[in-house]
Design an enzyme around this catalytic site. Sequence first.
Site, PDB file in Angstrom:
ATOM      1  N   ASP A  82      -8.377 -14.044  11.332  1.00 37.99           N
ATOM      2  CA  ASP A  82      -8.172 -12.613  10.587  1.00 37.99           C
ATOM      3  C   ASP A  82      -7.628 -13.522   9.346  1.00 37.99           C
ATOM      4  OD1 ASP A  82      -6.292 -10.304  10.014  1.00 37.99           O
ATOM      5  OD2 ASP A  82      -4.719 -11.097  11.651  1.00 37.99           O
ATOM      6  N   HIS A  83      -6.914 -13.073   8.276  1.00 38.18           N
ATOM      7  CA  HIS A  83      -6.229 -12.816   6.882  1.00 38.18           C
ATOM      8  C   HIS A  83      -6.378 -14.354   6.508  1.00 38.18           C
ATOM      9  CE1 HIS A  83      -3.185  -9.319   6.846  1.00 38.18           C
ATOM     10  NE2 HIS A  83      -3.557  -9.741   8.170  1.00 38.18           N
ATOM     11  N   GLU A 141      -9.061  -7.533   1.571  1.00 38.05           N
ATOM     12  CA  GLU A 141      -8.167  -6.042   1.437  1.00 38.05           C
ATOM     13  C   GLU A 141      -7.651  -5.471   0.447  1.00 38.05           C
ATOM     14  OE1 GLU A 141      -5.094  -6.373   4.499  1.00 38.05           O
ATOM     15  OE2 GLU A 141      -3.168  -6.495   2.861  1.00 38.05           O
ATOM     16  N   GLY A 198       4.218  -7.376  12.015  1.00 33.53           N
ATOM     17  CA  GLY A 198       5.829  -7.562  13.199  1.00 33.53           C
ATOM     18  C   GLY A 198       5.844  -6.874  14.480  1.00 33.53           C
ATOM     19  N   HIS A 231      -4.323  -2.055   9.808  1.00 42.79           N
ATOM     20  CA  HIS A 231      -3.347  -3.243   9.877  1.00 42.79           C
ATOM     21  C   HIS A 231      -2.493  -2.680  10.554  1.00 42.79           C
ATOM     22  CE1 HIS A 231      -5.712  -7.498   8.489  1.00 42.79           C
ATOM     23  NE2 HIS A 231      -6.704  -6.728   8.138  1.00 42.79           N
ATOM     24  N   GLY A 232      -1.618  -4.730  11.213  1.00 42.07           N
ATOM     25  CA  GLY A 232       0.418  -4.088  11.291  1.00 42.07           C
ATOM     26  C   GLY A 232      -0.259  -2.673  11.607  1.00 42.07           C
ATOM     27  N   SER A 233      -1.183  -1.984  13.360  1.00 40.47           N
ATOM     28  CA  SER A 233      -0.874  -1.409  13.660  1.00 40.47           C
ATOM     29  C   SER A 233      -0.402  -1.349  15.873  1.00 40.47           C
ATOM     30  CB  SER A 233      -2.674  -1.293  14.043  1.00 40.47           C
ATOM     31  OG  SER A 233      -2.849  -0.556  12.500  1.00 40.47           O
ATOM     32  N   SER A 234       0.131  -1.481  15.712  1.00 46.67           N
ATOM     33  CA  SER A 234       0.743  -1.616  17.647  1.00 46.67           C
ATOM     34  C   SER A 234       2.303  -0.915  16.841  1.00 46.67           C
ATOM     35  CB  SER A 234       1.929  -3.398  17.112  1.00 46.67           C
ATOM     36  OG  SER A 234       1.366  -3.661  17.856  1.00 46.67           O
TER      37      SER A 234
HETATM   38  P1  13P Z   1       0.653  -6.367  14.127  1.00 46.12           P
HETATM   39  O1  13P Z   1       2.311  -6.642  13.962  1.00 46.12           O
HETATM   40  O2  13P Z   1       1.113  -4.663  14.482  1.00 46.12           O
HETATM   41  O3  13P Z   1       0.648  -6.174  16.102  1.00 46.12           O
HETATM   42  O4  13P Z   1      -0.527  -6.280  13.624  1.00 46.12           O
HETATM   43  C1  13P Z   1      -1.212  -7.047  13.567  1.00 46.12           C
HETATM   44  C2  13P Z   1      -2.548  -7.463  12.006  1.00 46.12           C
HETATM   45  O5  13P Z   1      -2.529  -6.225  11.254  1.00 46.12           O
HETATM   46  C3  13P Z   1      -3.349  -9.033  12.368  1.00 46.12           C
HETATM   47  O6  13P Z   1      -4.023  -8.607  11.854  1.00 46.12           O
HETATM   48  O1  G3H Z   2      -1.386 -10.823  11.111  1.00 50.96           O
HETATM   49  C1  G3H Z   2      -0.928 -11.198  11.786  1.00 50.96           C
HETATM   50  C2  G3H Z   2      -0.609 -11.421  12.772  1.00 50.96           C
HETATM   51  O2  G3H Z   2       0.214 -11.049  14.209  1.00 50.96           O
HETATM   52  C3  G3H Z   2      -0.588 -12.842  13.142  1.00 50.96           C
HETATM   53  O3  G3H Z   2       0.763 -13.218  13.442  1.00 50.96           O
HETATM   54  O4  G3H Z   2       0.680 -15.647  12.443  1.00 50.96           O
HETATM   55  O5  G3H Z   2       2.233 -15.003  13.960  1.00 50.96           O
HETATM   56  O6  G3H Z   2      -0.798 -15.095  14.421  1.00 50.96           O
HETATM   57  P1  G3H Z   2       0.454 -15.111  13.452  1.00 50.96           P
HETATM   58 ZN    ZN Z   3      -2.971  -7.854   9.709  1.00 48.35          ZN
HETATM   59 NA    NA Z   4      -8.303  -9.191  10.337  1.00 50.67          NA
END
Ligand code: 13P
Ligand code: G3H
Ligand code: ZN
Ligand code: NA
Length: 328
Positions: A82-83, A141, A198, A231-234
């Site tokens: 990720d990222h 992205e 977050g 992303h950010g899909s919680s």
């Molecule tokens: P959330 O913080 O919404 O769960 O997003 C996670 C995310 O985008 C990780 O790359």
């Molecule tokens: O990309 C964001 C995810 O929620 C990962 O978060 O860097 O705290 O592991 P983190």
């Molecule tokens: Zn992300």
């Molecule tokens: Na990713």
Amino acid sequence: ALISMRQMLDHAAEHGYGVPAFNVNNLEQMRAIMEAADETDSPVIVQASAGARKYAGAPFLRHLILAAVEEFPHIPVVMHQDHGTSPAVCQRSIQLGFSSVMMDGSLGEDGKTPASYEYNVDVTRRTVEMAHACGVSVEGELGCLGSLETGMAGEEDGIGAEGKLDMEQLLTDPEEAADFVKATGVDALAIAIGTSHGAYKFTRPPTGDTLSIQRIKEIHERIPETHLVMHGSSSVPQEWLAVINEFGGAIPETYGVPVEEIVEGIRHGVRKVNVDTDLRLASTGAVRRFMAENPAEFDPRKFLKASTAAMKEICKARYEAFGTAGNA
Ligand code: 13P
Ligand code: G3H
Ligand code: ZN
Ligand code: NA
């Protein structure tokens, strides 16, 4: 078996479903994800952030995911980074055996400062060249995650832009997206539509003004072949906030991305849906409740079991809602 993200998302596009990509940092998350996938017959994307590598160590994370593949050989698994903040970071993950990497060139190497379009194209194109030579997929992205309400990036420390963003960075431009995909050859594209990382995404339930599903439709119309990533899909479940706050927590009022809005995105080309915060909230709520209700317990396996069960319920609900279930 370990497969590439391209392979998994091509199948998802063909059959019109989305795949949640859960962040993994520890054994309990890994078990929750795999048991949920096993029970719903779902393919799995697990992703490791820089923060996860710092917490658990890259070799531990890698072996945690390989252990999952060994225990559940019938479930297709994508091991995704990720990222990534540079082609070098992505190269290291490819060497470690990841089957997919994200090169997030929307931000500079510090992972905080919004970068130029030219920089983004350059680092992403170089990563694609290297990764594809190894059979590894690449997510890019375009646009910066952040709130359309306030113009601010997410509150989470760690990954993500810092401070105030320009409004035009907060919504990915469809024309630029078409140009970016053509110039880089990415397998999947993360877009900005008003979500942020977050728990503090929206101060009230989102509307079309603060969460632009419309923009997903416009991008998908322009580049129908590209797998889109949210992303950010919680969803920031209100019931878990209530449990946390009932048992000693102090989380202020906040809202996430409603599951039905994600489902609408999946109807319009979203194939990968990143979820981390929801598992954190469920885990914390379950542990707080267990501790309060069982004050004499001191075996960590007892409260970690409660954590795993809570996370597993979230995973199952997402596999079912996103149409992932039945596609392993
Ligand atoms: P959330 O913080 O919404 O769960 O997003 C996670 C995310 O985008 C990780 O790359
Ligand atoms: O990309 C964001 C995810 O929620 C990962 O978060 O860097 O705290 O592991 P983190
Ligand atoms: Zn992300
Ligand atoms: Na990713």
